[in-house]
Design an enzyme around this catalytic site. Sequence first.
Site, PDB file in Angstrom:
ATOM      1  N   TYR A  14      42.590 -16.714  29.191  1.00  0.00           N
ATOM      2  CA  TYR A  14      41.513 -17.694  29.031  1.00  0.00           C
ATOM      3  C   TYR A  14      40.219 -17.059  28.520  1.00  0.00           C
ATOM      4  CZ  TYR A  14      44.300 -21.290  31.269  1.00  0.00           C
ATOM      5  OH  TYR A  14      45.274 -22.218  31.548  1.00  0.00           O
ATOM      6  N   SER A 130      36.441  -8.596  31.266  1.00  0.00           N
ATOM      7  CA  SER A 130      36.906  -9.256  32.487  1.00  0.00           C
ATOM      8  C   SER A 130      35.804  -9.178  33.532  1.00  0.00           C
ATOM      9  CB  SER A 130      38.110  -8.536  33.088  1.00  0.00           C
ATOM     10  OG  SER A 130      38.897  -7.901  32.152  1.00  0.00           O
ATOM     11  N   LEU A 163      31.665 -17.859  29.468  1.00  0.00           N
ATOM     12  CA  LEU A 163      32.251 -19.132  29.029  1.00  0.00           C
ATOM     13  C   LEU A 163      32.836 -19.893  30.214  1.00  0.00           C
ATOM     14  CD1 LEU A 163      35.647 -19.213  28.957  1.00  0.00           C
ATOM     15  CD2 LEU A 163      35.267 -17.579  27.150  1.00  0.00           C
ATOM     16  N   GLU A 165      35.705 -22.849  31.175  1.00  0.00           N
ATOM     17  CA  GLU A 165      36.891 -23.464  30.586  1.00  0.00           C
ATOM     18  C   GLU A 165      36.610 -24.922  30.255  1.00  0.00           C
ATOM     19  OE1 GLU A 165      40.468 -22.677  32.853  1.00  0.00           O
ATOM     20  OE2 GLU A 165      39.769 -20.636  33.172  1.00  0.00           O
ATOM     21  N   ALA A 223      25.340 -14.742  38.653  1.00  0.00           N
ATOM     22  CA  ALA A 223      25.304 -16.050  37.975  1.00  0.00           C
ATOM     23  C   ALA A 223      26.377 -16.958  38.570  1.00  0.00           C
ATOM     24  CB  ALA A 223      25.525 -15.870  36.473  1.00  0.00           C
ATOM     25  N   ARG A 260      12.020 -27.202  38.429  1.00  0.00           N
ATOM     26  CA  ARG A 260      12.333 -25.903  39.029  1.00  0.00           C
ATOM     27  C   ARG A 260      13.783 -25.875  39.507  1.00  0.00           C
ATOM     28  NH1 ARG A 260       7.896 -26.100  43.502  1.00  0.00           N
ATOM     29  NH2 ARG A 260       8.835 -28.161  43.525  1.00  0.00           N
ATOM     30  N   PHE A 272      34.531 -26.739  44.436  1.00  0.00           N
ATOM     31  CA  PHE A 272      34.769 -26.046  43.152  1.00  0.00           C
ATOM     32  C   PHE A 272      36.120 -25.353  43.168  1.00  0.00           C
ATOM     33  CE2 PHE A 272      32.029 -23.119  45.672  1.00  0.00           C
ATOM     34  CZ  PHE A 272      32.882 -22.040  45.812  1.00  0.00           C
ATOM     35  N   CYS A 276      37.168 -18.136  38.743  1.00  0.00           N
ATOM     36  CA  CYS A 276      36.016 -17.233  38.856  1.00  0.00           C
ATOM     37  C   CYS A 276      35.173 -17.382  40.116  1.00  0.00           C
ATOM     38  CB  CYS A 276      35.112 -17.410  37.646  1.00  0.00           C
ATOM     39  SG  CYS A 276      35.757 -16.551  36.227  1.00  0.00           S
TER      40      CYS A 276
HETATM   41  C1  UDX Z   1      32.692 -20.650  35.617  1.00  0.00           C
HETATM   42  C2  UDX Z   1      31.275 -20.406  35.072  1.00  0.00           C
HETATM   43  O1  UDX Z   1      30.652 -21.664  34.805  1.00  0.00           O
HETATM   44  C3  UDX Z   1      31.345 -19.538  33.813  1.00  0.00           C
HETATM   45  O2  UDX Z   1      30.025 -19.228  33.369  1.00  0.00           O
HETATM   46  C4  UDX Z   1      32.091 -18.253  34.147  1.00  0.00           C
HETATM   47  O3  UDX Z   1      32.215 -17.451  32.985  1.00  0.00           O
HETATM   48  C5  UDX Z   1      33.460 -18.565  34.704  1.00  0.00           C
HETATM   49  O4  UDX Z   1      33.344 -19.418  35.852  1.00  0.00           O
HETATM   50  P1  UDX Z   1      34.695 -22.286  35.001  1.00  0.00           P
HETATM   51  O5  UDX Z   1      35.277 -21.833  36.303  1.00  0.00           O
HETATM   52  O6  UDX Z   1      35.558 -22.245  33.793  1.00  0.00           O
HETATM   53  O7  UDX Z   1      33.403 -21.406  34.653  1.00  0.00           O
HETATM   54  O8  UDX Z   1      34.204 -23.811  35.141  1.00  0.00           O
HETATM   55  P2  UDX Z   1      32.882 -24.524  35.713  1.00  0.00           P
HETATM   56  O9  UDX Z   1      32.467 -25.552  34.739  1.00  0.00           O
HETATM   57  O10 UDX Z   1      31.870 -23.548  36.118  1.00  0.00           O
HETATM   58  O11 UDX Z   1      33.439 -25.291  37.005  1.00  0.00           O
HETATM   59  C6  UDX Z   1      33.874 -24.596  38.162  1.00  0.00           C
HETATM   60  C7  UDX Z   1      34.225 -25.592  39.242  1.00  0.00           C
HETATM   61  O12 UDX Z   1      33.044 -26.202  39.771  1.00  0.00           O
HETATM   62  C8  UDX Z   1      35.116 -26.742  38.780  1.00  0.00           C
HETATM   63  O13 UDX Z   1      36.092 -27.005  39.765  1.00  0.00           O
HETATM   64  C9  UDX Z   1      34.161 -27.906  38.634  1.00  0.00           C
HETATM   65  O14 UDX Z   1      34.785 -29.148  38.775  1.00  0.00           O
HETATM   66  C10 UDX Z   1      33.184 -27.626  39.766  1.00  0.00           C
HETATM   67  N1  UDX Z   1      31.860 -28.238  39.576  1.00  0.00           N
HETATM   68  C11 UDX Z   1      31.084 -27.873  38.531  1.00  0.00           C
HETATM   69  C12 UDX Z   1      31.388 -29.152  40.513  1.00  0.00           C
HETATM   70  O15 UDX Z   1      32.075 -29.488  41.489  1.00  0.00           O
HETATM   71  N2  UDX Z   1      30.135 -29.675  40.336  1.00  0.00           N
HETATM   72  C13 UDX Z   1      29.331 -29.334  39.303  1.00  0.00           C
HETATM   73  O16 UDX Z   1      28.204 -29.857  39.224  1.00  0.00           O
HETATM   74  C14 UDX Z   1      29.822 -28.403  38.366  1.00  0.00           C
HETATM   75  P1  ADP Z   2      41.426 -14.521  32.440  1.00  0.00           P
HETATM   76  O1  ADP Z   2      41.131 -15.909  32.944  1.00  0.00           O
HETATM   77  O2  ADP Z   2      40.599 -13.464  33.134  1.00  0.00           O
HETATM   78  O3  ADP Z   2      41.415 -14.404  30.957  1.00  0.00           O
HETATM   79  P2  ADP Z   2      44.340 -14.605  32.354  1.00  0.00           P
HETATM   80  O4  ADP Z   2      45.319 -14.448  33.462  1.00  0.00           O
HETATM   81  O5  ADP Z   2      44.251 -15.910  31.656  1.00  0.00           O
HETATM   82  O6  ADP Z   2      42.929 -14.171  32.963  1.00  0.00           O
HETATM   83  O7  ADP Z   2      44.611 -13.510  31.231  1.00  0.00           O
HETATM   84  C1  ADP Z   2      44.772 -12.144  31.470  1.00  0.00           C
HETATM   85  C2  ADP Z   2      45.833 -11.607  30.511  1.00  0.00           C
HETATM   86  O8  ADP Z   2      45.860 -10.178  30.654  1.00  0.00           O
HETATM   87  C3  ADP Z   2      47.256 -12.107  30.786  1.00  0.00           C
HETATM   88  O9  ADP Z   2      47.786 -12.734  29.625  1.00  0.00           O
HETATM   89  C4  ADP Z   2      48.037 -10.837  31.150  1.00  0.00           C
HETATM   90  O10 ADP Z   2      49.375 -10.830  30.655  1.00  0.00           O
HETATM   91  C5  ADP Z   2      47.198  -9.770  30.451  1.00  0.00           C
HETATM   92  N1  ADP Z   2      47.421  -8.434  31.021  1.00  0.00           N
HETATM   93  C6  ADP Z   2      47.357  -8.053  32.318  1.00  0.00           C
HETATM   94  N2  ADP Z   2      47.652  -6.741  32.437  1.00  0.00           N
HETATM   95  C7  ADP Z   2      47.891  -6.281  31.188  1.00  0.00           C
HETATM   96  C8  ADP Z   2      48.255  -5.009  30.639  1.00  0.00           C
HETATM   97  N3  ADP Z   2      48.401  -3.968  31.436  1.00  0.00           N
HETATM   98  N4  ADP Z   2      48.422  -4.896  29.304  1.00  0.00           N
HETATM   99  C9  ADP Z   2      48.263  -5.966  28.508  1.00  0.00           C
HETATM  100  N5  ADP Z   2      47.940  -7.201  28.946  1.00  0.00           N
HETATM  101  C10 ADP Z   2      47.757  -7.356  30.267  1.00  0.00           C
END
Ligand code: UDX
Ligand code: ADP
Length: 475
Positions: A14, A130, A163, A165, A223, A260, A272, A276
């Site tokens: 991702y 990562s 980023l 998702e 963050a 603010r 949530f 992450c």
């Molecule tokens: C998050 C951070 O936003 C991003 O900057 C970081 O790089 C990775 O983690 P992500 O987990 O992809 O991104 O999605 P995000 O939009 O942050 O939502 C996280 C969770 O919080 C979701 O389950 C979402 O539904 C929930 N959420 C978000 C709420 O419940 N309320 C809100 O107001 C916002």
């Molecule tokens: P993220 O959300 O952090 O991107 P993902 O699980 O979606 O996490 O992606 C991590 C990717 O890293 C997977 O596709 C996994 O196969 C790859 N990966 C993990 N270990 C290794 C490795 N030793 N060499 C190459 N790719 C790897």
Amino acid sequence: MKDVKRICCIGAGYVGGPTSCVIAKNCPHLQVVVVDSNQDRIDQWNSDCLPIYEPGLDVIVKECRGKNLFFSVDVTGEIEASDLIFISVNTPTKTFGIGEGEAADLKNLDFVCRLIANNAKSSKIVVEKSTVPVKAAELVNRILKANQKPGITFQVLSNPEFLAEGTAINDLSDPDRILIGGEESDMGREAVTKLTQIYQNWVEPKKIITTNLWSAELSKLTANAFLAQRISSINAISAICEATGADVREVEKAVGTDTRIGDKFLRAGVGFGGSCFQKDVLNLVYLAKSMHLYEVAEYWNQVILFNNYQKKRFAQRIIECLCFTITDKVLTIFGFAFKANTGDTRESPAIYICRDLLKEGAQLHIYDPKVSPKQIMNDLRSVLPEQRDSLDKLVTIHEDPYKAANNSHAIVICTDWSEFQNYDYQQMYDQMEKPACVFDGRLVLNHEKLTSIGFHVETIGKKLKRDALVSKVAS
Ligand code: UDX
Ligand code: ADP
């Protein structure tokens, strides 16, 4: 230091996938190769059916793949050939040993660093992408330096990805900021400049922040911890709203207009999810504990505890509202992904809500626009090991939301997919058992309209209308 002409990104997930695509799109002069040890994943990246769903991603892949964007399993070959390497492997929370349940499992990172050190035949810039615990760059540096061959040097940078998702392509194309941490040395500064030059192909220089390595790593955790904390804070208020008669959406608006505070990330819901937030807050908790800062650890841990409580609270409210008897009742679950516009289910609140309902004997009809049936069943089996064998009888996955609602007692909204707002709920109501309920865990539906159809509606952040239901049940 050589000019960067070829970039390799290890980890086609991702983070690594979309990030590499956006770099390739904006830097046609660079060759970008995404490598992964998972052959299936790479095959999908090379097909028309990408391994992740992300709006806008397919268009970029079509535009760049085969020109300056490639997907390969040749990890060692690309390490050798590239000038700059992004590490985007997964770093999940440890499930065993020291730091179990809190610390990040760095085995993939460790493995990849050794691979880089052993296969590099020229100097490289190695970039942590990562999410990693603070001081992971030190580990990366230590492994690289201990294994490096004569004449070869490595510069380690931290360039955390922000980023989210579902909006990854927008977030990458027009980021709030790019953060680059590097060593405070001439070589370190030169490496930072090289990476900065890549981003400057599409990001304004004033948005590129450079720091030392530890600040970059800690900023990413901070963050995510702040964002998670905001959600737990408004969710805590939602419980008070339910008890007092205040409406959480009104409170969100009133509070969010304070510049603010701001109005983003203030939406109460079922809690949530995602790969992450929990992982990063737990990382922070572990870091604080390891420095004997127990009060700091406890403070952040409460964000997680509250999030767990919010998911449980919602499931309990459903059970309570259905008069504590959901055994054999059919409940329709709309949404299984952790948020809208993604097929990702990691730490999705839906998993835990479904678990609690299944434990009470409910039968579930689940519909999600993007999550595969296999993924849903795997997730449920992982949280209900004792019911593994009976789950197939209790859970039906549907491709049609109307069929999913047929003969059910209640609709439960777990994900904020916008298509849920456009359904013909009258048609669903007509096919459901009565009294028919809607439990809106994301506050996305038109509650007045649903009530006028005849639904009993319960939502996060609004007072229970228990009397109304009791009289309906009685009648
Ligand atoms: C998050 C951070 O936003 C991003 O900057 C970081 O790089 C990775 O983690 P992500 O987990 O992809 O991104 O999605 P995000 O939009 O942050 O939502 C996280 C969770 O919080 C979701 O389950 C979402 O539904 C929930 N959420 C978000 C709420 O419940 N309320 C809100 O107001 C916002
Ligand atoms: P993220 O959300 O952090 O991107 P993902 O699980 O979606 O996490 O992606 C991590 C990717 O890293 C997977 O596709 C996994 O196969 C790859 N990966 C993990 N270990 C290794 C490795 N030793 N060499 C190459 N790719 C790897």
